[in-house]
Design an enzyme around this catalytic site. Sequence first.
Site, PDB file in Angstrom:
ATOM      1  N   ASP A  92       1.753   4.758   6.793  1.00 22.17           N
ATOM      2  CA  ASP A  92       0.758   3.830   6.266  1.00 22.17           C
ATOM      3  C   ASP A  92       1.298   2.424   6.040  1.00 22.17           C
ATOM      4  O   ASP A  92       1.456   1.974   4.924  1.00 22.17           O
ATOM      5  CB  ASP A  92       0.159   4.384   4.960  1.00 22.17           C
ATOM      6  CG  ASP A  92      -1.047   3.573   4.499  1.00 22.17           C
ATOM      7  OD1 ASP A  92      -1.578   2.799   5.311  1.00 22.17           O
ATOM      8  OD2 ASP A  92      -1.439   3.714   3.345  1.00 22.17           O
ATOM      9  N   ASP A 144       0.793  -1.219   0.000  1.00 23.98           N
ATOM     10  CA  ASP A 144       0.000   0.000   0.000  1.00 23.98           C
ATOM     11  C   ASP A 144       0.835   1.284   0.000  1.00 23.98           C
ATOM     12  O   ASP A 144       0.343   2.329   0.341  1.00 23.98           O
ATOM     13  CB  ASP A 144      -0.928  -0.025   1.222  1.00 23.98           C
ATOM     14  CG  ASP A 144      -2.055   0.972   1.121  1.00 23.98           C
ATOM     15  OD1 ASP A 144      -2.512   1.228  -0.004  1.00 23.98           O
ATOM     16  OD2 ASP A 144      -2.455   1.504   2.159  1.00 23.98           O
ATOM     17  N   GLU A 158       7.031   9.916   0.486  1.00 31.51           N
ATOM     18  CA  GLU A 158       7.027  11.277   1.003  1.00 31.51           C
ATOM     19  C   GLU A 158       8.378  11.538   1.651  1.00 31.51           C
ATOM     20  O   GLU A 158       8.922  10.682   2.337  1.00 31.51           O
ATOM     21  CB  GLU A 158       5.913  11.462   2.043  1.00 31.51           C
ATOM     22  CG  GLU A 158       4.513  11.223   1.510  1.00 31.51           C
ATOM     23  CD  GLU A 158       4.102  12.245   0.467  1.00 31.51           C
ATOM     24  OE1 GLU A 158       4.581  13.397   0.534  1.00 31.51           O
ATOM     25  OE2 GLU A 158       3.317  11.895  -0.419  1.00 31.51           O
TER      26      GLU A 158
END
Length: 164
Positions: A52, A33, A38
């Site tokens: 996440d 996922d 980032e």
Amino acid sequence: YCDAQVKTKIPIEPQLLDIVETSIFDFLIQNLDRHTYEFIDQEENGAVMLMDQGKTFGLQSADIDNIEILDPLVKCCILRKKTHEHLQWLSRMDNSFSDTVLRLTSVDIATPPKTGTEQKGNHTTVLRDGDLMALDRRMNIILNALETCIDEHSHEEVLVDSPL
């Protein structure tokens, strides 16, 4: 692929190395996922933020290894020397990698009480036995991928000195 697809988006070597290391972590836990990477800072020293990890262990069979998660490693064939040393050290320990993970997570404050979780020996874990066994298998896949990279390129080209 690496030059055309990855290095054009991530031209800064430390960040590319962070992405490769993230792919190793994601492969171990089977995180399917992570759609984007980032960075804390877009400058040269900007580190990847790992967010996440919700869709990992337990959401699929522990027998499935989604090898495409390792694409940054397999296609770019680059890794920090220090990370390679750590992976080798973890694979050569007296105990298996999964036993080490089990011991480390058993003293974590997030470890649930013994009721309702799987137990292995004297330890309680949030991971299923199949997930623990998969860690050892996946570690071997990672080390084999690195050996293939070194065979196809060179030790010096694949394993680079770079600050962590």
